[in-house]
Design a protein around this motif. Structure first.
Motif, PDB file in Angstrom:
ATOM      1  N   ASN A   1     -10.816   3.791   2.668  1.00 38.80           N
ATOM      2  CA  ASN A   1      -9.621   4.274   3.094  1.00 38.80           C
ATOM      3  C   ASN A   1      -8.220   3.344   2.550  1.00 38.80           C
ATOM      4  O   ASN A   1      -7.423   3.903   2.036  1.00 38.80           O
ATOM      5  CB  ASN A   1      -9.352   4.623   4.592  1.00 38.80           C
ATOM      6  CG  ASN A   1     -10.082   5.688   4.890  1.00 38.80           C
ATOM      7  OD1 ASN A   1     -10.550   6.637   4.438  1.00 38.80           O
ATOM      8  ND2 ASN A   1     -10.530   5.566   6.454  1.00 38.80           N
ATOM      9  N   ASP A   2      -8.489   2.115   2.766  1.00 36.84           N
ATOM     10  CA  ASP A   2      -7.723   1.251   2.171  1.00 36.84           C
ATOM     11  C   ASP A   2      -7.363   1.224   0.781  1.00 36.84           C
ATOM     12  O   ASP A   2      -6.463   1.353  -0.031  1.00 36.84           O
ATOM     13  CB  ASP A   2      -7.947  -0.184   2.700  1.00 36.84           C
ATOM     14  CG  ASP A   2      -7.750  -0.542   3.888  1.00 36.84           C
ATOM     15  OD1 ASP A   2      -6.864   0.359   4.658  1.00 36.84           O
ATOM     16  OD2 ASP A   2      -8.155  -1.582   4.676  1.00 36.84           O
TER      17      ASP A   2
ATOM     18  N   SER B   1      -3.323   5.647  -4.249  1.00 40.28           N
ATOM     19  CA  SER B   1      -2.130   6.769  -4.430  1.00 40.28           C
ATOM     20  C   SER B   1      -0.735   6.115  -4.306  1.00 40.28           C
ATOM     21  O   SER B   1       0.170   6.375  -5.094  1.00 40.28           O
ATOM     22  CB  SER B   1      -2.351   7.331  -3.097  1.00 40.28           C
ATOM     23  OG  SER B   1      -2.041   6.670  -2.079  1.00 40.28           O
ATOM     24  N   GLU B   2      -0.568   4.725  -4.051  1.00 40.86           N
ATOM     25  CA  GLU B   2       0.529   3.944  -4.085  1.00 40.86           C
ATOM     26  C   GLU B   2       0.930   3.783  -5.370  1.00 40.86           C
ATOM     27  O   GLU B   2       2.218   3.862  -5.883  1.00 40.86           O
ATOM     28  CB  GLU B   2       0.794   2.884  -2.989  1.00 40.86           C
ATOM     29  CG  GLU B   2       0.718   3.117  -1.856  1.00 40.86           C
ATOM     30  CD  GLU B   2       0.897   1.910  -0.729  1.00 40.86           C
ATOM     31  OE1 GLU B   2       0.560   0.826  -1.415  1.00 40.86           O
ATOM     32  OE2 GLU B   2       0.942   2.205   0.391  1.00 40.86           O
TER      33      GLU B   2
ATOM     34  N   VAL C   1      -5.573   4.344  -0.311  1.00 47.04           N
ATOM     35  CA  VAL C   1      -4.032   4.310   0.029  1.00 47.04           C
ATOM     36  C   VAL C   1      -3.554   3.443  -1.417  1.00 47.04           C
ATOM     37  O   VAL C   1      -2.299   3.788  -1.659  1.00 47.04           O
ATOM     38  CB  VAL C   1      -3.926   3.783   1.297  1.00 47.04           C
ATOM     39  CG1 VAL C   1      -2.517   3.236   1.433  1.00 47.04           C
ATOM     40  CG2 VAL C   1      -4.088   4.628   2.581  1.00 47.04           C
ATOM     41  N   ALA C   2      -4.078   2.359  -1.550  1.00 47.95           N
ATOM     42  CA  ALA C   2      -3.536   1.305  -2.657  1.00 47.95           C
ATOM     43  C   ALA C   2      -3.542   2.323  -3.825  1.00 47.95           C
ATOM     44  O   ALA C   2      -2.693   2.117  -4.857  1.00 47.95           O
ATOM     45  CB  ALA C   2      -4.168   0.106  -2.595  1.00 47.95           C
TER      46      ALA C   2
END
Length: 127
Positions: free
Chosen positions: A35-36, A42-43, A39-40
């Motif tokens: 998950n981390d 997608s940023e 998220v990284a």
């Protein structure tokens, strides 16, 4: 020396047994890591928004410069070094020649040293 060899052998045995029986990664930890990572990732794909005016661009450049230097503590150290450099340049210690005399901005015609070579000036013994 024998104690050290014995301790090293015991340590090697522990590492060998750990390699033979690896501990599996818990499912909740693997899920959190994935998950981390998502998220990284997608940023990174989100495009940067253009600043509305030129003042924000300058603020961004100054902020980037400040981060590249090392932040406020490093900037404070650079400012202190600059002040000390100016101070030593304007009022040098007694063992350094006056820079104004070396470049010829002195009212006196006598030069305290035989030449303007700084290496020879600093090579002489200080009294």
């Amino acid at each position: 020396m024998a104690d050290t060899d014995k301790a090293m052998q015991e340590l090697d045995d522990l590492f060998a047994s750990a390699r033979q029986n690896p501990v599996p990664l818990p499912d909740h930890l693997a899920t959190a890591i994935m998950n981390d990572a998502l998220v990284a990732r997608s940023e990174e794909r989100v495009p940067q928004q253009e600043p509305e005016n030129r003042r924000q661009v300058h603020f961004g450049i100054w902020r980037q410069l400040m981060v590249a230097i090392g932040g406020l503590p490093a900037l404070g150290g650079m400012a202190a070094a600059c002040v000390v450099g100016v101070w030593v340049g304007l009022a040098p210690p007694s063992f350094l020649p006056d820079p104004a005399q070396l470049v010829g901005y002195s009212d006196s015609t006598s030069v305290p040293y035989d030449s303007y070579d700084l290496a020879s000036v600093l090579g002489e013994e200080v009294q």
